[in-house]
Enzyme design. Structure first.
Site, short mmCIF file in Angstrom:
data_model
loop_
_atom_site.label_atom_id
_atom_site.label_comp_id
_atom_site.label_asym_id
_atom_site.label_seq_id
_atom_site.Cartn_x
_atom_site.Cartn_y
_atom_site.Cartn_z
N ALA A 118 0.84 -1.21 0.00
CA ALA A 118 0.00 0.00 0.00
C ALA A 118 0.87 1.25 0.00
O ALA A 118 1.84 1.35 0.74
CB ALA A 118 -0.90 0.00 1.24
N TYR A 145 8.17 11.06 -3.28
CA TYR A 145 7.94 9.61 -3.38
C TYR A 145 9.24 8.85 -3.14
O TYR A 145 9.28 7.90 -2.35
CB TYR A 145 7.39 9.30 -4.78
CG TYR A 145 7.23 7.84 -5.09
CD1 TYR A 145 6.12 7.12 -4.63
CD2 TYR A 145 8.16 7.15 -5.87
CE1 TYR A 145 5.95 5.77 -4.94
CE2 TYR A 145 8.01 5.80 -6.18
CZ TYR A 145 6.90 5.12 -5.72
OH TYR A 145 6.74 3.78 -6.02
P1 NAD Z 1 -1.60 0.42 -7.01
O1 NAD Z 1 -2.03 1.85 -6.88
O2 NAD Z 1 -2.29 -0.44 -7.99
O3 NAD Z 1 -1.63 -0.28 -5.57
C1 NAD Z 1 -1.52 0.40 -4.33
C2 NAD Z 1 -2.65 -0.09 -3.43
O4 NAD Z 1 -2.52 0.51 -2.14
C3 NAD Z 1 -4.03 0.31 -3.95
O5 NAD Z 1 -4.88 -0.82 -3.95
C4 NAD Z 1 -4.51 1.37 -2.97
O6 NAD Z 1 -5.92 1.42 -2.86
C5 NAD Z 1 -3.80 0.93 -1.69
N1 NAD Z 1 -3.60 2.01 -0.72
C6 NAD Z 1 -3.10 3.26 -0.96
N2 NAD Z 1 -3.07 3.98 0.18
C7 NAD Z 1 -3.55 3.16 1.16
C8 NAD Z 1 -3.75 3.35 2.55
N3 NAD Z 1 -3.47 4.51 3.16
N4 NAD Z 1 -4.25 2.32 3.27
C9 NAD Z 1 -4.57 1.14 2.66
N5 NAD Z 1 -4.40 0.92 1.35
C10 NAD Z 1 -3.89 1.92 0.60
O7 NAD Z 1 -0.03 0.46 -7.32
P2 NAD Z 1 1.00 -0.71 -7.65
O8 NAD Z 1 1.65 -0.35 -8.92
O9 NAD Z 1 0.38 -2.03 -7.47
O10 NAD Z 1 2.08 -0.46 -6.50
C11 NAD Z 1 2.27 -1.36 -5.40
C12 NAD Z 1 3.53 -0.95 -4.66
O11 NAD Z 1 4.66 -1.07 -5.52
C13 NAD Z 1 3.54 0.50 -4.16
O12 NAD Z 1 4.15 0.55 -2.89
C14 NAD Z 1 4.39 1.22 -5.21
O13 NAD Z 1 4.99 2.38 -4.66
C15 NAD Z 1 5.41 0.14 -5.52
N6 NAD Z 1 6.06 0.30 -6.84
C16 NAD Z 1 5.35 0.12 -8.00
C17 NAD Z 1 6.01 0.24 -9.23
C18 NAD Z 1 5.30 0.03 -10.54
O14 NAD Z 1 5.96 0.07 -11.59
N7 NAD Z 1 3.99 -0.23 -10.56
C19 NAD Z 1 7.38 0.55 -9.29
C20 NAD Z 1 8.06 0.74 -8.08
C21 NAD Z 1 7.40 0.57 -6.87
C1 UD1 Z 2 8.98 4.92 -13.18
C2 UD1 Z 2 7.91 4.92 -12.12
C3 UD1 Z 2 8.15 6.02 -11.15
C4 UD1 Z 2 9.57 5.96 -10.60
C5 UD1 Z 2 10.59 5.87 -11.73
C6 UD1 Z 2 11.96 5.55 -11.13
C7 UD1 Z 2 5.88 4.06 -13.12
C8 UD1 Z 2 4.52 4.37 -13.65
N1 UD1 Z 2 6.61 5.11 -12.73
O1 UD1 Z 2 8.90 6.13 -13.91
O2 UD1 Z 2 7.26 5.83 -10.08
O3 UD1 Z 2 9.85 7.13 -9.89
O4 UD1 Z 2 10.25 4.80 -12.59
O5 UD1 Z 2 12.91 5.25 -12.09
O6 UD1 Z 2 6.28 2.92 -13.03
N2 UD1 Z 2 6.52 7.85 -21.80
C9 UD1 Z 2 6.16 8.22 -23.08
N3 UD1 Z 2 4.82 8.34 -23.35
C10 UD1 Z 2 3.85 8.10 -22.42
C11 UD1 Z 2 4.24 7.73 -21.12
C12 UD1 Z 2 5.60 7.62 -20.83
O7 UD1 Z 2 7.01 8.46 -23.93
O8 UD1 Z 2 2.66 8.22 -22.76
C13 UD1 Z 2 7.95 7.69 -21.51
C14 UD1 Z 2 8.39 8.50 -20.29
O9 UD1 Z 2 8.73 9.81 -20.66
C15 UD1 Z 2 9.59 7.67 -19.81
C16 UD1 Z 2 9.20 6.23 -20.19
O10 UD1 Z 2 8.18 6.34 -21.17
O11 UD1 Z 2 10.75 8.04 -20.50
C17 UD1 Z 2 8.69 5.43 -19.01
O12 UD1 Z 2 7.69 6.19 -18.35
P1 UD1 Z 2 6.85 5.66 -17.09
O13 UD1 Z 2 6.19 4.37 -17.42
O14 UD1 Z 2 5.99 6.79 -16.65
O15 UD1 Z 2 7.94 5.29 -16.01
P2 UD1 Z 2 9.21 6.12 -15.44
O16 UD1 Z 2 9.24 7.49 -15.93
O17 UD1 Z 2 10.40 5.24 -15.71
#
Ligand code: NAD
Ligand code: UD1
Length: 320
Positions: free
Chosen positions: A80, A147
């Protein structure tokens, strides 16, 4: 020597990554409680396991709820968070209450209730724009957003709880995670989810910069694998691990692959690079391989194919 999990808590379990983790745990016979306030997650993400998990709608900031749901667990998987970097820039204070204070509360609930292990979702964001590649865990962090500072603070607290109280904590620095159920609805959603939606809707994508920037995209099932290994490997306690693939893909090439799958012929539009966009990101996963036995198992082509199939079948194309 690995451990079998009988009971676990997944915070953020209704989210993109959390829901895949919940499904896998349930498949393995683990009794799972999900704590989620549904701020960015959806009950629909848990549809396949709805009758087999205990879902608690609540906030990780609420000590009483945390106390209740962590009792008797062998592990907490803490997913979360306020996950939007942009939102943490707009709201540094309220995001810190969730991402910093909320995480400390999760750690403390584990300590108070004798939960032996907590696995925390951290991020490659902690590396900032340091140019060295691949990123190794021993590099100095350089967080550039609230973040990233919050995720790094989580890691420091996890380390402290391990040293001070013997709580086994493991932090996983996810790189760019993708897969079914990733929410494409915001301009700052993951690029793969945005491109999938564009391709499904027949709308040209916007590429920021020249599209030569690269990312290490890791399929959500491999992130789940890393979490399970982090929970089960004794030597992982107190450590931080990169979770990626050690392969990178150019954004131009990414669109070409998705367009080919979707049978699209549109050419992308190009705009200025995003402010603060890093050019290249690539994980070293040596440490995760050596200590966790982590080995990404889904090729990028296969992961994209599964993701595209989901976007096509799930009706996501209506939401843009
Ligand atoms: P997501 O938004 O789909 O999942 C986050 C979940 O946390 C959601 O279901 C949301 O409702 C819940 N949540 C938020 N605040 C809350 C609170 N105060 N109490 C209880 N629940 C709460 O995002 P995700 O992509 O599945 O991310 C999951 C984790 O992975 C996060 O910690 C995110 O920072 C980390 N992360 C994700 C990525 C990525 O590429 N998706 C990359 C790096 C880190
Ligand atoms: C990701 C994470 C971010 C983290 C960072 C750390 C996600 C969604 N974000 O950002 O939380 O801080 O890694 O390295 O996972 N792009 C386009 N067109 C679009 C969208 C994106 O060209 O419509 C480009 C972006 O400019 C970037 C690349 O695609 O260069 C990836 O973008 P994105 O998926 O948003 O991830 P990050 O920027 O790597």
């Amino acid at each position: 020597m690995n451990r079998t999990l009988h009971k676990a808590l997944v915070t953020g379990g209704a989210g993109f990554i959390g829901s895949h983790l919940v499904e896998k745990l349930v498949d393995q016979g683990c009794e799972v409680t999900v704590l989620d306030n549904l701020s960015s997650g959806h009950m629909a993400n848990l549809a396949s396991v709805a009758d087999r998990v205990a879902f608690v709608k609540g906030d990780i900031k609420d000590d009483r709820t945390l106390n209740k749901v962590s009792k008797g667990c062998q592990a907490i998987f803490h997913q979360a968070a306020v996950v939007s970097v942009t939102q943490t820039v707009k709201e540094p204070l309220s995001s810190a209450l969730v991402n910093d204070l909320g995480t400390i509360k999760v750690l403390d609930a584990a300590r108070r209730n004798g939960v032996p292990r907590v696995v925390i979702a951290s991020s490659s964001a902690v590396y900032g724009d340091a140019p060295q590649l691949p990123k190794t865990e021993s590099m100095n962090p350089a967080p550039l957003s609230p973040y990233a500072v919050q995720k790094l603070t989580n890691e420091y607290y996890a380390d402290l709880y391990c040293r001070l109280y013997g709580l086994e904590t493991v932090c996983l620095r996810y790189f760019n995670v993708y897969g079914p159920r990733q929410d494409p609805s915001s301009p700052y959603s993951g690029v793969i989810s945005i491109f999938m939606l564009r391709a499904a809707n027949g709308v040209a994508p916007m590429i920021y910069g020249d599209g030569r920037q690269t990312r290490d995209f890791v399929f959500v099932e491999d992130v789940v694998q890393a979490n399970l290994l982090a929970a089960a490997t004794p030597a992982a306690a107190g450590r931080v691990f990169n979770v990626g693939t050690s392969n990178s893909v150019e954004i131009n090439q990414l669109w070409q692959m998705i367009a080919a799958m979707a049978g699209c012929t549109m050419t992308p539009l190009y705009d200025q690079p995003r402010e603060g966009d890093i050019v290249h990101s690539l994980a070293s996963i040596q440490r995760a391989k050596e200590i966790l036995g982590f080995q990404p198992s889904i090729s990028f082509e296969e992961g994209l194919r599964r993701t595209f199939q989901w976007y096509r079948q799930s009706g996501q194309q209506r939401s843009e």
